[in-house]
Design a protein around this motif. Structure first.
Motif, PDB file in Angstrom:
ATOM      1  N   ILE A 112      10.537   0.383 -44.056  1.00  0.00           N
ATOM      2  CA  ILE A 112      11.777  -0.378 -44.173  1.00  0.00           C
ATOM      3  C   ILE A 112      11.802  -1.114 -45.502  1.00  0.00           C
ATOM      4  O   ILE A 112      10.946  -1.949 -45.788  1.00  0.00           O
ATOM      5  CB  ILE A 112      11.939  -1.367 -43.012  1.00  0.00           C
ATOM      6  N   GLY A 113      12.775  -0.782 -46.341  1.00  0.00           N
ATOM      7  CA  GLY A 113      12.943  -1.379 -47.659  1.00  0.00           C
ATOM      8  C   GLY A 113      13.452  -0.340 -48.639  1.00  0.00           C
ATOM      9  O   GLY A 113      13.573   0.845 -48.304  1.00  0.00           O
TER      10      GLY A 113
ATOM     11  N   ILE B 126      17.161   7.075 -45.315  1.00  0.00           N
ATOM     12  CA  ILE B 126      18.189   6.929 -44.287  1.00  0.00           C
ATOM     13  C   ILE B 126      18.950   5.632 -44.561  1.00  0.00           C
ATOM     14  O   ILE B 126      18.356   4.604 -44.844  1.00  0.00           O
ATOM     15  CB  ILE B 126      17.598   6.932 -42.862  1.00  0.00           C
ATOM     16  N   ALA B 127      20.256   5.696 -44.470  1.00  0.00           N
ATOM     17  CA  ALA B 127      21.112   4.571 -44.865  1.00  0.00           C
ATOM     18  C   ALA B 127      21.250   3.566 -43.726  1.00  0.00           C
ATOM     19  O   ALA B 127      22.327   3.386 -43.145  1.00  0.00           O
ATOM     20  CB  ALA B 127      22.482   5.087 -45.308  1.00  0.00           C
ATOM     21  N   LEU B 128      20.134   2.906 -43.399  1.00  0.00           N
ATOM     22  CA  LEU B 128      20.125   1.901 -42.343  1.00  0.00           C
ATOM     23  C   LEU B 128      19.504   0.620 -42.881  1.00  0.00           C
ATOM     24  O   LEU B 128      18.553   0.668 -43.666  1.00  0.00           O
ATOM     25  CB  LEU B 128      19.305   2.384 -41.146  1.00  0.00           C
ATOM     26  N   THR B 129      20.040  -0.538 -42.446  1.00  0.00           N
ATOM     27  CA  THR B 129      19.506  -1.813 -42.928  1.00  0.00           C
ATOM     28  C   THR B 129      19.345  -2.868 -41.833  1.00  0.00           C
ATOM     29  O   THR B 129      18.530  -3.776 -41.973  1.00  0.00           O
ATOM     30  CB  THR B 129      20.412  -2.399 -44.031  1.00  0.00           C
ATOM     31  N   GLY B 130      20.099  -2.802 -40.765  1.00  0.00           N
ATOM     32  CA  GLY B 130      20.063  -3.839 -39.734  1.00  0.00           C
ATOM     33  C   GLY B 130      19.001  -3.601 -38.691  1.00  0.00           C
ATOM     34  O   GLY B 130      18.582  -2.462 -38.441  1.00  0.00           O
TER      35      GLY B 130
ATOM     36  N   GLU C 286      20.130  -1.163 -35.682  1.00  0.00           N
ATOM     37  CA  GLU C 286      20.213   0.268 -35.995  1.00  0.00           C
ATOM     38  C   GLU C 286      18.850   0.852 -36.349  1.00  0.00           C
ATOM     39  O   GLU C 286      18.557   2.014 -36.021  1.00  0.00           O
ATOM     40  CB  GLU C 286      21.219   0.508 -37.132  1.00  0.00           C
ATOM     41  N   LEU C 287      17.980   0.065 -36.949  1.00  0.00           N
ATOM     42  CA  LEU C 287      16.622   0.530 -37.221  1.00  0.00           C
ATOM     43  C   LEU C 287      15.842   0.710 -35.923  1.00  0.00           C
ATOM     44  O   LEU C 287      15.089   1.680 -35.764  1.00  0.00           O
ATOM     45  CB  LEU C 287      15.912  -0.465 -38.138  1.00  0.00           C
TER      46      LEU C 287
ATOM     47  N   LEU D 124       4.991   5.005 -36.258  1.00  0.00           N
ATOM     48  CA  LEU D 124       4.583   3.802 -36.980  1.00  0.00           C
ATOM     49  C   LEU D 124       5.726   3.331 -37.867  1.00  0.00           C
ATOM     50  O   LEU D 124       6.291   4.122 -38.628  1.00  0.00           O
ATOM     51  CB  LEU D 124       3.349   4.092 -37.856  1.00  0.00           C
ATOM     52  N   THR D 125       6.060   2.049 -37.751  1.00  0.00           N
ATOM     53  CA  THR D 125       7.037   1.438 -38.655  1.00  0.00           C
ATOM     54  C   THR D 125       6.309   0.443 -39.546  1.00  0.00           C
ATOM     55  O   THR D 125       5.547  -0.401 -39.078  1.00  0.00           O
ATOM     56  CB  THR D 125       8.153   0.728 -37.877  1.00  0.00           C
ATOM     57  N   PHE D 126       6.550   0.559 -40.853  1.00  0.00           N
ATOM     58  CA  PHE D 126       5.905  -0.277 -41.865  1.00  0.00           C
ATOM     59  C   PHE D 126       7.015  -1.086 -42.534  1.00  0.00           C
ATOM     60  O   PHE D 126       7.884  -0.526 -43.176  1.00  0.00           O
ATOM     61  CB  PHE D 126       5.200   0.629 -42.884  1.00  0.00           C
ATOM     62  N   VAL D 127       6.974  -2.422 -42.384  1.00  0.00           N
ATOM     63  CA  VAL D 127       8.065  -3.258 -42.881  1.00  0.00           C
ATOM     64  C   VAL D 127       7.728  -3.792 -44.271  1.00  0.00           C
ATOM     65  O   VAL D 127       6.731  -4.489 -44.460  1.00  0.00           O
ATOM     66  CB  VAL D 127       8.343  -4.448 -41.934  1.00  0.00           C
ATOM     67  N   GLY D 128       8.577  -3.469 -45.241  1.00  0.00           N
ATOM     68  CA  GLY D 128       8.422  -4.026 -46.576  1.00  0.00           C
ATOM     69  C   GLY D 128       9.256  -5.263 -46.790  1.00  0.00           C
ATOM     70  O   GLY D 128       8.893  -6.151 -47.553  1.00  0.00           O
ATOM     71  N   SER D 129      10.389  -5.342 -46.100  1.00  0.00           N
ATOM     72  CA  SER D 129      11.373  -6.395 -46.335  1.00  0.00           C
ATOM     73  C   SER D 129      10.998  -7.698 -45.652  1.00  0.00           C
ATOM     74  O   SER D 129      10.861  -7.754 -44.430  1.00  0.00           O
ATOM     75  CB  SER D 129      12.743  -5.934 -45.825  1.00  0.00           C
ATOM     76  N   GLU D 130      10.859  -8.776 -46.426  1.00  0.00           N
ATOM     77  CA  GLU D 130      10.548 -10.075 -45.852  1.00  0.00           C
ATOM     78  C   GLU D 130      11.695 -10.624 -45.010  1.00  0.00           C
ATOM     79  O   GLU D 130      11.478 -11.318 -44.013  1.00  0.00           O
ATOM     80  CB  GLU D 130      10.168 -11.077 -46.949  1.00  0.00           C
TER      81      GLU D 130
END
Length: 416
Positions: free
Chosen positions: A6-7, A46-50, A53-54, A65-71
């Motif tokens: 994510i990011g 993929i054009a997702l941000t919320g 929806e993620l 596995l989900t790896f979150v980059g966004s603080e």
């Protein structure tokens, strides 16, 4: 194993690049990604941000596995949402993410658990803050407490500068809601260091210390940015500094996380100041740093998946990371005007020529009609490796000098 990152910046490009080299990983989805990420093998934007929806995407696609980059999403509570449905996600829950999301909360945590840091006061009232700076010793540091993309810190040399900074943050809302509460800190001299680490709540496994270059101007002048370059390993960070860091920062941080029930599998980024009085913690970030990640991951010989899964499975104490005996220099190319107003849509040329010599991670870039176009303030990162700092620096600059777009801006003193 299918992965969701994510990011959409250079950090996420570097993470996707490293994971894409691992044969255990199938498809890598990056949300929203950028114009360079989907060129990687088995990788798709993929054009997702919320959060909602993620979450639905991860559930529907059986993401392993989900790896979150966004603080920002960490502070919003994306980890809690995923874990509530049994989805595997790497990052702190909402409570632990407040160590980055609120500098006031983080300073209180440091004080409570004896983490070595600068003296401070916190304010939500402008008049009270003005009264404090009228009697303060200078220089001092004023920080927006909330998330400000690395730019909510102002060093003030006198009362006039301090009152101006307070007005910009608390009245003009220069950093939006981030400035509704502010932290005023004693100014520390010395040199800074950035240390990223993996944690599973029982162990903190550190990566090599890096040197970040925050300001837009050479010689550490001008406004703070999200980061204009990185050197790794840090040329001034010694074994003695490492020992003090472990004793005065890492150990009490881990004790505090455990005491507060904030154990998690993820990354802790320690922003440090080092001087003759020891190693001080300036701030926590609760995710991989940007652009530190871009310099550090090319030095990591071990698969990135190994410490990530070990953290998730709470066996990080069994892991030893293998690092290349090299130096890395990352130089960030920004749009003209950054960190203020800047133009987008400029054509970027000669990226492939630069890639012949160095690793290039794209950030604020989109791919349109077979062209790379600028699409953000920090546009791309060029990483040179070498057997010495001088060799890595020479490689990075000879490569970035090949890249062209209108208004390209980068510091020429990274690693000097």
């Amino acid at each position: 194993m299918h992965v969701l990152i994510i990011g959409g910046g250079g950090r996420e490009h570097a993470i996707a690049w490293k994971l894409s080299q691992d044969p255990r990983i199938g498809t890598i989805y990056v949300a929203p990604g950028n114009g360079g990420i989907d060129e990687l093998e088995r990788t798709e934007n993929i054009a997702l941000t919320g959060v909602d929806e993620l979450f639905e995407f991860a559930k529907d696609r059986d993401i392993d596995l989900t790896f979150v980059g966004s603080e920002a999403l960490l502070v919003e509570g994306i980890v809690d949402r995923f874990q509530s449905a049994g989805l595997t996600i790497f990052g702190p829950d909402q409570q632990a993410a407040q160590l980055e999301g609120s500098k006031a909360y983080a300073k209180s945590f440091m004080k409570k658990y004896g983490v070595k840091t600068a003296a401070y006061e916190r304010f939500i009232n402008l008049d009270a803050a003005k009264e404090y700076v009228a009697n303060a010793d200078y220089p001092l540091v004023i920080k927006a407490s909330g998330l400000a993309a690395g730019k909510g810190v102002i060093i003030c040399q006198n009362q006039d500068e301090a009152e101006t900074a307070l007005h910009e943050m608390m009245v003009d809302k220069r950093f939006g809601e981030a400035g509704e509460e502010i932290v005023i800190e004693a100014f520390l001299t010395g040199f800074e260091a950035s240390i990223l680490s993996f944690t599973d709540g029982k162990t903190i496994l550190t990566m090599p210390a890096a040197k970040d270059h925050k300001t837009i101007g050479e010689g550490n002048t001008g406004e703070n940015t999200g980061g204009m370059g990185v050197v790794c390993p840090h040329p001034a960070f010694s074994a003695e500094h490492e020992a003090a860091f472990q004793q005065d920062i890492v150990a009490p941080t881990l004790a505090g996380l455990q005491a507060e029930g904030m154990a998690f599998a993820g990354v802790i980024f320690f922003g440090l100041m080092i001087n003759d009085d020891g190693v001080f913690l300036l701030e926590y970030n609760m995710r991989m740093g940007d652009p530190e990640t871009q310099a550090i991951l090319p030095l990591l010989r071990s698969p990135l998946l190994d410490p990530v899964m070990a953290a998730i499975e709470q066996r990080l104490d069994e892991i030893t990371l293998d690092w290349r005996d090299k130096h890395a220099v990352c130089v960030v190319a920004a749009a003209e005007g950054y960190p203020g107003d800047y133009q987008t849509g400029e054509t970027i040329e000669y990226i492939e020529q630069a890639r012949f010599f160095s690793q290039v991670f794209l950030a604020g870039v989109k791919h349109h009609n077979d062209e790379y176009l600028t699409n953000g303030g920090r546009v791309l990162n060029v990483v040179g490796l070498g057997d010495s700092l001088e060799q890595a620096r020479s490689t990075a600059y000879s490569s970035i000098d090949k890249i062209a777009f209108k208004g390209i801006t980068y510091r020429r003193d990274i690693g000097e």
